[in-house]
Enzyme design. Structure first.
Site, mmCIF file in Angstrom:
data_model
loop_
_atom_site.group_PDB
_atom_site.id
_atom_site.type_symbol
_atom_site.label_atom_id
_atom_site.label_comp_id
_atom_site.label_asym_id
_atom_site.label_seq_id
_atom_site.Cartn_x
_atom_site.Cartn_y
_atom_site.Cartn_z
ATOM 1 N N LEU A 1 6.420 6.282 -18.394
ATOM 2 C CA LEU A 1 5.126 6.150 -19.067
ATOM 3 C C LEU A 1 4.197 5.326 -18.181
ATOM 4 O O LEU A 1 4.075 4.118 -18.311
ATOM 5 C CB LEU A 1 5.313 5.487 -20.438
ATOM 6 C CG LEU A 1 4.090 5.358 -21.337
ATOM 7 C CD1 LEU A 1 3.416 6.702 -21.552
ATOM 8 C CD2 LEU A 1 4.478 4.747 -22.652
ATOM 9 N N HIS A 2 3.541 6.007 -17.233
ATOM 10 C CA HIS A 2 2.681 5.317 -16.271
ATOM 11 C C HIS A 2 1.232 5.284 -16.752
ATOM 12 O O HIS A 2 0.932 5.706 -17.865
ATOM 13 C CB HIS A 2 2.809 5.954 -14.878
ATOM 14 C CG HIS A 2 2.583 7.435 -14.860
ATOM 15 N ND1 HIS A 2 1.365 7.991 -14.586
ATOM 16 C CD2 HIS A 2 3.430 8.464 -15.107
ATOM 17 C CE1 HIS A 2 1.462 9.303 -14.648
ATOM 18 N NE2 HIS A 2 2.707 9.620 -14.961
ATOM 19 N N ALA A 3 0.324 4.771 -15.932
ATOM 20 C CA ALA A 3 -1.046 4.449 -16.342
ATOM 21 C C ALA A 3 -1.828 5.608 -16.945
ATOM 22 O O ALA A 3 -2.429 5.453 -18.004
ATOM 23 C CB ALA A 3 -1.812 3.875 -15.157
ATOM 24 N N ALA B 1 -0.480 6.749 -20.318
ATOM 25 C CA ALA B 1 -0.602 5.617 -21.248
ATOM 26 C C ALA B 1 -2.032 5.530 -21.766
ATOM 27 O O ALA B 1 -2.260 5.324 -22.961
ATOM 28 C CB ALA B 1 -0.202 4.312 -20.573
#
Length: 85
Positions: A14-16, A19
């Site tokens: 769950l990266h930037a 997210a």
């Protein structure tokens, strides 16, 4: 209350970008939406809280929606997770 679990399959986790997209999607609903990993919990409407979960690939993510539009929120978030993570 509507609750379900999703296993993150994205190799990066769950990266930037997802997210931020997830927080924006969650903010469109009136109900309370919580994300939880085995270690932490976060308000799905707050991008920094979502990123702070640091959820990696194969991490179970439990989503809890509680409020007026919980059914619609759970369906939309489930669809988003399946398509993006």
């Amino acid at each position: 209350m509507k609750q379900f679990t999703y296993l993150l399959t994205d190799p990066v986790g769950l990266h930037a970008r997802p997210a931020g997209q997830l927080a924006k999607l969650a903010a469109g609903f009136a109900c309370n939406i919580r994300l939880a990993t085995p270690e932490n919990e976060a308000d799905a409407k707050r991008i920094l809280a979502v990123m702070k979960l640091a959820a990696k690939q194969n991490t179970p993510l439990t989503i809890t929606c509680e409020g007026i539009d919980e059914e619609m929120a759970a369906a939309a978030i489930s669809e988003f997770l399946a398509a993006n993570l």
